[in-house]
Design a protein around this motif. Structure first.
Motif, PDB file in Angstrom:
ATOM      1  N   PHE A 245       9.623  78.337  56.783  1.00 43.28           N
ATOM      2  CA  PHE A 245       9.494  77.358  55.715  1.00 43.28           C
ATOM      3  C   PHE A 245      10.626  76.336  55.735  1.00 43.28           C
ATOM      4  O   PHE A 245      11.718  76.618  56.202  1.00 43.28           O
ATOM      5  N   GLY A 246      10.365  75.154  55.180  1.00 45.04           N
ATOM      6  CA  GLY A 246      11.297  74.021  55.246  1.00 45.04           C
ATOM      7  C   GLY A 246      12.411  74.088  54.227  1.00 45.04           C
ATOM      8  O   GLY A 246      12.413  73.348  53.246  1.00 45.04           O
ATOM      9  N   PHE A 247      13.380  74.965  54.481  1.00 40.80           N
ATOM     10  CA  PHE A 247      14.529  75.102  53.602  1.00 40.80           C
ATOM     11  C   PHE A 247      15.731  74.365  54.199  1.00 40.80           C
ATOM     12  O   PHE A 247      15.970  74.451  55.410  1.00 40.80           O
ATOM     13  N   PRO A 248      16.542  73.716  53.370  1.00 40.29           N
ATOM     14  CA  PRO A 248      17.835  73.235  53.858  1.00 40.29           C
ATOM     15  C   PRO A 248      18.777  74.408  54.081  1.00 40.29           C
ATOM     16  O   PRO A 248      18.521  75.525  53.634  1.00 40.29           O
ATOM     17  N   ASN A 249      19.877  74.154  54.764  1.00 40.09           N
ATOM     18  CA  ASN A 249      20.851  75.208  55.041  1.00 40.09           C
ATOM     19  C   ASN A 249      21.692  75.479  53.799  1.00 40.09           C
ATOM     20  O   ASN A 249      22.313  74.581  53.240  1.00 40.09           O
ATOM     21  N   SER A 250      21.724  76.726  53.371  1.00 42.36           N
ATOM     22  CA  SER A 250      22.410  77.105  52.133  1.00 42.36           C
ATOM     23  C   SER A 250      23.905  76.802  52.175  1.00 42.36           C
ATOM     24  O   SER A 250      24.525  76.549  51.135  1.00 42.36           O
ATOM     25  N   GLU A 251      24.500  76.834  53.361  1.00 36.65           N
ATOM     26  CA  GLU A 251      25.932  76.592  53.482  1.00 36.65           C
ATOM     27  C   GLU A 251      26.308  75.153  53.168  1.00 36.65           C
ATOM     28  O   GLU A 251      27.490  74.858  52.953  1.00 36.65           O
ATOM     29  N   LEU A 252      25.334  74.256  53.137  1.00 37.90           N
ATOM     30  CA  LEU A 252      25.603  72.846  52.885  1.00 37.90           C
ATOM     31  C   LEU A 252      25.477  72.459  51.413  1.00 37.90           C
ATOM     32  O   LEU A 252      25.758  71.316  51.046  1.00 37.90           O
ATOM     33  N   PHE A 253      25.063  73.386  50.578  1.00 42.80           N
ATOM     34  CA  PHE A 253      24.916  73.073  49.154  1.00 42.80           C
ATOM     35  C   PHE A 253      26.276  72.722  48.540  1.00 42.80           C
ATOM     36  O   PHE A 253      27.294  73.371  48.823  1.00 42.80           O
ATOM     37  N   LEU A 254      26.273  71.738  47.668  1.00 41.18           N
ATOM     38  CA  LEU A 254      27.499  71.269  47.015  1.00 41.18           C
ATOM     39  C   LEU A 254      27.780  72.117  45.771  1.00 41.18           C
ATOM     40  O   LEU A 254      27.710  71.637  44.640  1.00 41.18           O
ATOM     41  N   ILE A 255      28.135  73.366  45.986  1.00 48.98           N
ATOM     42  CA  ILE A 255      28.260  74.310  44.881  1.00 48.98           C
ATOM     43  C   ILE A 255      29.349  73.899  43.903  1.00 48.98           C
ATOM     44  O   ILE A 255      29.112  73.801  42.680  1.00 48.98           O
ATOM     45  N   LYS A 256      30.563  73.644  44.394  1.00 51.98           N
ATOM     46  CA  LYS A 256      31.668  73.286  43.502  1.00 51.98           C
ATOM     47  C   LYS A 256      31.407  71.962  42.797  1.00 51.98           C
ATOM     48  O   LYS A 256      31.683  71.817  41.601  1.00 51.98           O
ATOM     49  N   GLU A 257      30.887  71.009  43.545  1.00 52.68           N
ATOM     50  CA  GLU A 257      30.621  69.685  42.956  1.00 52.68           C
ATOM     51  C   GLU A 257      29.529  69.770  41.893  1.00 52.68           C
ATOM     52  O   GLU A 257      29.609  69.103  40.855  1.00 52.68           O
ATOM     53  N   LEU A 258      28.514  70.590  42.146  1.00 50.42           N
ATOM     54  CA  LEU A 258      27.448  70.760  41.157  1.00 50.42           C
ATOM     55  C   LEU A 258      27.970  71.471  39.915  1.00 50.42           C
ATOM     56  O   LEU A 258      27.576  71.126  38.786  1.00 50.42           O
ATOM     57  N   ALA A 259      28.848  72.438  40.099  1.00 50.69           N
ATOM     58  CA  ALA A 259      29.420  73.136  38.951  1.00 50.69           C
ATOM     59  C   ALA A 259      30.221  72.172  38.077  1.00 50.69           C
ATOM     60  O   ALA A 259      30.129  72.207  36.840  1.00 50.69           O
ATOM     61  N   GLU A 260      30.985  71.308  38.725  1.00 51.74           N
ATOM     62  CA  GLU A 260      31.762  70.318  37.970  1.00 51.74           C
ATOM     63  C   GLU A 260      30.853  69.319  37.276  1.00 51.74           C
ATOM     64  O   GLU A 260      31.088  68.936  36.117  1.00 51.74           O
ATOM     65  N   ALA A 261      29.800  68.894  37.969  1.00 53.03           N
ATOM     66  CA  ALA A 261      28.852  67.948  37.365  1.00 53.03           C
ATOM     67  C   ALA A 261      28.142  68.574  36.167  1.00 53.03           C
ATOM     68  O   ALA A 261      27.896  67.916  35.152  1.00 53.03           O
ATOM     69  N   ALA A 262      27.797  69.864  36.272  1.00 50.94           N
ATOM     70  CA  ALA A 262      27.152  70.557  35.154  1.00 50.94           C
ATOM     71  C   ALA A 262      28.097  70.669  33.962  1.00 50.94           C
ATOM     72  O   ALA A 262      27.686  70.501  32.805  1.00 50.94           O
ATOM     73  N   LYS A 263      29.357  70.961  34.254  1.00 51.76           N
ATOM     74  CA  LYS A 263      30.345  71.038  33.177  1.00 51.76           C
ATOM     75  C   LYS A 263      30.476  69.693  32.464  1.00 51.76           C
ATOM     76  O   LYS A 263      30.464  69.619  31.219  1.00 51.76           O
ATOM     77  N   ASN A 264      30.596  68.626  33.240  1.00 47.58           N
ATOM     78  CA  ASN A 264      30.738  67.293  32.648  1.00 47.58           C
ATOM     79  C   ASN A 264      29.495  66.890  31.875  1.00 47.58           C
ATOM     80  O   ASN A 264      29.589  66.269  30.804  1.00 47.58           O
ATOM     81  N   ALA A 265      28.314  67.224  32.413  1.00 47.20           N
ATOM     82  CA  ALA A 265      27.072  66.878  31.722  1.00 47.20           C
ATOM     83  C   ALA A 265      26.993  67.575  30.376  1.00 47.20           C
ATOM     84  O   ALA A 265      26.526  66.992  29.379  1.00 47.20           O
ATOM     85  N   THR A 266      27.463  68.804  30.327  1.00 44.97           N
ATOM     86  CA  THR A 266      27.410  69.576  29.082  1.00 44.97           C
ATOM     87  C   THR A 266      28.418  69.062  28.065  1.00 44.97           C
ATOM     88  O   THR A 266      28.074  68.818  26.889  1.00 44.97           O
ATOM     89  N   LEU A 267      29.656  68.874  28.496  1.00 47.85           N
ATOM     90  CA  LEU A 267      30.716  68.510  27.558  1.00 47.85           C
ATOM     91  C   LEU A 267      30.674  67.043  27.155  1.00 47.85           C
ATOM     92  O   LEU A 267      30.989  66.699  26.012  1.00 47.85           O
ATOM     93  N   SER A 268      30.271  66.175  28.082  1.00 46.72           N
ATOM     94  CA  SER A 268      30.291  64.736  27.799  1.00 46.72           C
ATOM     95  C   SER A 268      28.992  64.222  27.200  1.00 46.72           C
ATOM     96  O   SER A 268      29.006  63.331  26.344  1.00 46.72           O
ATOM     97  N   HIS A 269      27.856  64.770  27.649  1.00 47.29           N
ATOM     98  CA  HIS A 269      26.568  64.215  27.229  1.00 47.29           C
ATOM     99  C   HIS A 269      25.589  65.280  26.739  1.00 47.29           C
ATOM    100  O   HIS A 269      24.402  64.984  26.539  1.00 47.29           O
ATOM    101  N   GLY A 270      26.064  66.498  26.563  1.00 43.83           N
ATOM    102  CA  GLY A 270      25.159  67.578  26.195  1.00 43.83           C
ATOM    103  C   GLY A 270      24.402  67.344  24.908  1.00 43.83           C
ATOM    104  O   GLY A 270      23.239  67.743  24.770  1.00 43.83           O
ATOM    105  N   HIS A 271      25.025  66.672  23.928  1.00 47.37           N
ATOM    106  CA  HIS A 271      24.355  66.430  22.645  1.00 47.37           C
ATOM    107  C   HIS A 271      23.135  65.534  22.802  1.00 47.37           C
ATOM    108  O   HIS A 271      22.240  65.535  21.945  1.00 47.37           O
TER     109      HIS A 271
END
Length: 403
Positions: A34-60
Motif C-alpha cells: 500500500f502507498g504509505f509514506p515513510n514513517s521516519e520522515l514524519f515531522l513529529i516534533k514540529e507537529l507537536a509544537e504546532a498542535a500546542k500553538n493551535a490549542t493555546l493561541s487559537h483553541g477558543h
C-alpha cells in the motif's frame, strides 16, 4: 470493477505499527504494497509544537465548527503553492476535504446520475473506480503509454459518440503526475489536448494530483487545471507530504461545483482544529527543504528497488522507471499466475498488490504494483529477494505440471 465488491482497503495495511515488525507467524514482514509514506520522515516534533500553538493561541476558535484563522491560512498556502503549477486560484476557490478520497467521492456524488459515463485511464486508482461504481456510473477505460493517457483514443471516442448519438462522459478521471499505479506522467501536449476536448465536448476533468510534490529529477509540469479552469476539478492532498493520518486534502473548482460539494459535506468545515495545526506547521517549517529531504530519501529507495529487481529478475520483467510518486508497476514478460504469486509472496513475508485491482472487471494483466516509499532500503532488499524466491518456486511448480 476492481477484483470483487468486497475489496478491502485494510488488505494492504501494515500488519504491525512499526517498520520491520513481525507477522503473527513470527516472520519479519516487508510491505511493498500500500502507498504509505515513510514513517521516519514524519515531522513529529514540529507537529507537536504546532498542535500546542493551535490549542493555546487559537483553541477558543479552532475547536468550534467554523474553526479559527488556520482554515483561511491553509487555503491561502494551497493557493500560493498552486502557482508553481500555473494554477491561479483564491482561497475562496478551495474546499478542504478529508483527504483526496473524500474529494473524489464528493465529485462522483455531485456529477454522476445512475448510468452516466465516467472515463478513466487503464490502469486506474482502485478506490476511485469503487467510488464511481457506488455512484452508479458506467465506467469506460482507455489505455496509457509512457506519456500517460492516450488522448487521441479519447478524442476518437468523443467524435464517434457525437456522430452516432452515443453517450459522452460526465467527467474523465486522470492522474497526470506519477500515476498510481503506472508511475508515468501525462505529457504537456496531451494535457493541452485533453483540456481542449473538455471545453469542446462540455465534460469535466477530475485531476487527481496526489503525488505532484514527490518528484525526483524533473521540473514541475503545469496542471491540467491551468489550461481549462472552468472544466477541471483539481484535487490535492497532504497525505503524501505530511502524513495520511491527518486526513486533509483539497479541491479547487468553480463556485458551482464547490457549492454542491459543500452540501454533501454537510456545509461544515472539515476538521478545523487539524487545519489550524497544519496551517501553523506550514508557517514554521522550510517546506521546500523538507520536501527535498523527503524526495532524496525516496529516490534512494527507488534506486535500491530497481537494482534488486534487476539482480533477481533480469530481463524477465519490464517497467517504466518513475521520476516521482510512490509506485513501480512491474509487468512479467511471460504469463504468470499473479494471484498465486501474490499469495505465495505473502507467506514468505512480503506484500505486493495484484495489478488486476487497477483495471475494470479485474482483468488479468500479468502485473504487480510495488511501493518503494514505506519500507527502508534494507527491507526493500529483503522484500525483493523474497518476491524472487516466490516467483522461482512458482515457475518451478508450473514447469513440473507442464511436464
Amino acid at each position: 470493477m476492481p477484483g470483487n465488491s468486497e475489496y478491502q482497503y485494510n488488505q494492504f495495511l501494515p500488519k504491525t505499527p512499526s517498520i520491520g515488525g513481525t507477522t503473527g507467524a513470527g516472520v519479519d514482514h516487508v510491505h511493498c504494497s500500500f502507498g504509505f509514506p515513510n514513517s521516519e520522515l514524519f515531522l513529529i516534533k514540529e507537529l507537536a509544537e504546532a498542535a500546542k500553538n493551535a490549542t493555546l493561541s487559537h483553541g477558543h476558535l479552532a475547536l468550534h465548527y467554523p474553526g479559527g484563522p488556520g482554515t483561511w491560512n491553509i487555503r491561502q498556502w494551497i493557493a500560493n503553492r498552486g502557482r508553481s503549477r500555473k494554477i491561479k486560484s483564491n482561497p475562496s476557490d478551495i474546499l478542504i476535504t478529508a483527504g483526496a478520497g473524500q474529494a473524489i467521492d464528493a465529485t462522483a456524488r455531485v456529477l454522476i446520475n445512475p448510468g452516466d459515463e465516467v472515463w478513466v485511464e487503464a490502469p486506474s486508482f482502485f478506490s476511485a473506480l469503487r467510488a464511481f461504481e457506488i455512484a452508479g456510473a458506467a465506467v469506460r477505460a482507455f489505455p496509457m503509454d509512457e506519456n500517460g493517457l492516450q488522448v487521441d483514443l479519447v478524442q476518437e471516442a468523443l467524435e464517434f459518440a457525437t456522430f452516432n448519438g452515443g453517450n459522452l462522459p460526465k467527467f474523465i478521471y486522470v492522474m497526470p503526475n506519477f500515476h498510481n499505479p503506472g508511475g508515468v506522467n501525462l505529457s504537456v501536449e496531451r494535457r493541452k489536448q485533453l483540456s481542449s476536448l473538455a471545453i469542446k465536448y462540455n465534460f469535466y476533468i477530475l485531476e487527481d494530483d496526489a503525488y505532484a510534490d514527490i518528484h525526483f529529477n524533473q521540473g514541475v509540469l503545469p496542471a491540467i487545471y491551468s489550461f481549462a479552469p472552468e472544466r477541471v476539478i483539481y484535487i490535492g492532498t497532504f497525505s503524501k507530504i505530511i502524513g495520511p493520518g491527518i486526513r486533509l486534502g483539497w479541491t479547487i473548482a468553480n463556485s458551482e461545483i464547490l457549492q454542491y460539494m459543500r452540501l454533501f459535506l454537510l456545509g461544515s468545515q472539515t476538521n478545523p482544529f487539524m487545519q489550524e495545526i497544519i496551517a501553523g506547521l506550514l508557517e514554521n517549517i522550510e517546506f521546500d527543504k523538507y520536501l527535498n529531504d523527503v524526495n532524496q530519501r525516496y529516490v534512494g529507495q527507488l534506486d535500491v528497488m530497481i537494482h534488486e529487481l534487476g539482480r533477481y529478475f533480469g530481463d524477465e520483467i519490464k517497467y517504466n522507471k518513475p521520476s516521482g510518486g510512490f509506485f513501480l508497476l512491474v509487468k512479467f514478460k511471460e504469463k504468470v499466475d499473479v494471484s498465486a504469486l501474490v499469495a505465495l509472496a505473502e507467506k514468505k513475508g512480503v506484500s505486493v498488490v495484484n495489478g488486476k485491482e487497477f483495471y475494470l472487471n479485474g482483468s488479468d494483466v500479468n502485473e504487480i504494483r510495488l511501493c518503494f516509499t514505506y519500507s527502508s532500503e534494507n527491507q526493500i532488499r529483503k522484500g525483493i529477494e523474497r518476491l524472487a524466491e516466490a516467483y522461482k518456486e512458482m515457475k518451478h511448480a508450473t514447469a513440473n505440471v507442464e511436464v
